[in-house]
Enzyme design. Structure first.
Site, PDB file in Angstrom:
ATOM      1  N   CYS A 123      70.879   8.939  72.158  1.00 26.25           N
ATOM      2  CA  CYS A 123      71.936   9.699  71.497  1.00 26.25           C
ATOM      3  C   CYS A 123      73.093   9.960  72.457  1.00 26.25           C
ATOM      4  O   CYS A 123      74.260   9.771  72.105  1.00 26.25           O
ATOM      5  CB  CYS A 123      71.365  11.020  70.966  1.00 26.25           C
ATOM      6  SG  CYS A 123      72.512  11.963  69.948  1.00 26.25           S
ATOM      7  N   CYS A 219      65.587  16.275  66.960  1.00 28.48           N
ATOM      8  CA  CYS A 219      66.241  16.840  65.772  1.00 28.48           C
ATOM      9  C   CYS A 219      65.807  16.197  64.459  1.00 28.48           C
ATOM     10  O   CYS A 219      65.772  16.865  63.432  1.00 28.48           O
ATOM     11  CB  CYS A 219      67.761  16.778  65.922  1.00 28.48           C
ATOM     12  SG  CYS A 219      68.443  15.119  66.088  1.00 28.48           S
TER      13      CYS A 219
END
Length: 392
Positions: A123, A219
Site C-alpha cells: 500500500c 484494513c
C-alpha cells in the site's frame, strides 16, 4: 492556534523547504487516526497551506464500524471532522479500484503461491507513495506529509531514511521500498517524537480523535481471517493437500496452503508427540512440510524487487560483502549479516542463522555502524536453509 512561524529569508522552514510556511503548500495524508491528524494540525498551526486528503480504499461493510481498522467509513468521517477542527480543506479520493488491484489482488496471489504477504508495504509502495504522491504534485504541493514514525534526513549524497526516535513506534520496516525520488518529496513530521507526545499534541489541538485507539488490523481483513479474504478473491484457494514431515512421513491432510505460514505451530491438525512447526510450503504440490524447531533456521536469503538507498550501488555492496543489520519481520530487531551473492542473485547471509524466515516477507537492511539508517531491502524470494534436509 499559535502565532505563525515564518522562516527567516534564506533559511529553511521546519519541513526543510526554502520558503516561508505561508507560501508552502503541503498535502497531508489523513487516515482518520491520531497520528496523521496531529500532522495536519501541527502543520496548519505553523502556518503552512495544508490540504488534507483521505483515501477511500475499500468498501467492506463488516469493517465500517470496526474499531482498529483503518480507511473505513468511520475513519473518513473522523478525518473530515479533524480537518474542520483544524480549518483546512479536506478531500476524499476514491482509490478503491487501484487498492484492489495493487494491494488486495497481490495479497491473495502471494498466499496462493505459498508465501506470506505484507499488504501494508504494498500500500505504501503503490497507492500512497506512487498514486497519492502524484496527486499531491498535481495539486501544486511542495511536499506530501504523512503520520509515519520514521525520519527523513538530508545526507551528503541526498535524502536518507532513518529509524524513528521512538523505537517502539518505528515503521521503517514497512517503508524500505521508498525510493530516493519519493524521499525528496516526502516529509514525516512525527519521526522524532514519542507516541506519548503525539497524544499530548492531539489533546492540545482538541482533536476529536485524541483518544482514538491505534489501528491494529489489516484494513481489508475486518475479522482477522486472511483465508476468508483470499478465498473470496481466489475461489480455488481452498484446494487441499498433504501435511508431510521433514522425514517424508505423511501426517495428515489440510484444506489449503493459504492457512499456513512459516514458523506456525498451532492449528496444524496433526499430533505426533513432538512440537512441530511449518518449515516449508510447497504451493506447486500443495504440500505443507513440518518439522522440529531447529529446521526453521535460515542461513541466508535472496531478494527481489530490490530498493537500494545506501551509498554506491547494491552490486558493489554485494561484491565486497558489506556488513549490515538485516530485519526479516517487523516485530524483530535487525540482526548482524552481510551482503553477497547466491548465484547471480543479491543475497543476505546471517552471521547466526535466523529462525522462521518466510518468502514474501520483507528483508530490510540497516547500516551496521549507525544502526539507524535504512539501506533499503527487498521481498524475500528464496531462503537458504541451515538444515541440509531443506536444501534439496
Amino acid at each position: 492556534m499559535t502565532d505563525t512561524k515564518i522562516a527567516p529569508a534564506g533559511e529553511l522552514n521546519s519541513l526543510g523547504l526554502p520558503k516561508p510556511p505561508s507560501e508552502t503548500r503541503v498535502v497531508a495524508a489523513m487516515s482518520g487516526g491520531v497520528d496523521s491528524s496531529v500532522v495536519a494540525a501541527m502543520l496548519a498551526d505553523e502556518g503552512y497551506d495544508v490540504v488534507g486528503i483521505t483515501l477511500q480504499l475499500y468498501d467492506h461493510g463488516a469493517a465500517i464500524e470496526k474499531k482498529g481498522a483503518c480507511c473505513a467509513g468511520q475513519d473518513i468521517h473522523d478525518a473530515r471532522n479533524v480537518a474542520d477542527q483544524v480549518g483546512i480543506p479536506h478531500y476524499v479520493l476514491d482509490y478503491e479500484s487501484r487498492f484492489k488491484e495493487q494491494v488486495m489482488e497481490d495479497f491473495a496471489d502471494t498466499y496462493m503461491a505459498g508465501s506470506t504477504p505484507i499488504p501494508c508495504i504494498r500500500c505504501n509502495q503503490t497507492v500512497k507513495f506512487k498514486d497519492l504522491l502524484a496527486t499531491a504534485k498535481e495539486l501544486g504541493a511542495d511536499c506530501l506529509a504523512t503520520g509515519h514514525y520514521i525520519r527523513r534526513t538530508d545526507g551528503p549524497d541526498g535524502s536518507e531514511l532513518h529509524r524513528a526516535e521512538d523505537a517502539s513506534r518505528d515503521q521503517s520496516y514497512f517503508l524500505f521500498a521508498t525510493t530516493r525520488e519519493q524521499l525528496d518529496y516526502l516529509r514525516f513530521p512525527l519521526g522524532g517524537l514519542p507516541k506519548t507526545r503525539v497524544r499530548e499534541l492531539a489533546e492540545k489541538y482538541n482533536l476529536p480523535v485524541a483518544s482514538k485507539p491505534d489501528s491494529q488490523d489489516i484494513c481489508f481483513v475486518p475479522q482477522g481471517s486472511y483465508a476468508d479474504v483470499v478465498k473470496k478473491l481466489r475461489p480455488a484457494a481452498g484446494r487441499g493437500g498433504e501435511i508431510v514431515h521433514l522425514d517424508g512421513r505423511v501426517l495428515g491432510e489440510h484444506d489449503g496452503v493459504i492457512h499456513y505460514t512459516i514458523g506456525q505451530r498451532r492449528g496444524l491438525g496433526v499430533a505426533t508427540g513432538e512440537p512441530l512447526f511449518v518449515v516449508k510450503i510447497d504451493a506447486a504440490t500443495r504440500r505443507v512440510i513440518v518439522g522440529p524447531r531447529e529446521a526453521l533456521l535460515t542461513a541466508g536469503l535472496t531478494m527481489e524487487e530490490l530498493n537500494w538507498l545506501g551509498d554506491g550501488s547494491l552490486e558493489a555492496a554485494c561484491d565486497k560483502g558489506l556488513p549490515v543489520l538485516a530485519r526479516v519481520r517487523s516485530t524483530r530487531e535487525p540482526l548482524p549479516a552481510h551482503l553477497g551473492w547466491s548465484g547471480e542473485e543479491p543475497s543476505v547471509f546471517f552471521d547466526i542463522p535466523e529462525e522462521g524466515v518466510a518468502k514474501g516477507q520483507a528483508c530490510v537492511l540497516y547500516d551496521f555502524s549507525s544502526k539507524s539508517r535504512v539501506l533499503g531491502g527487498g521481498f524475500i524470494a528464496s531462503t537458504i536453509a541451515a538444515d541440509e534436509r531443506l536444501s534439496a
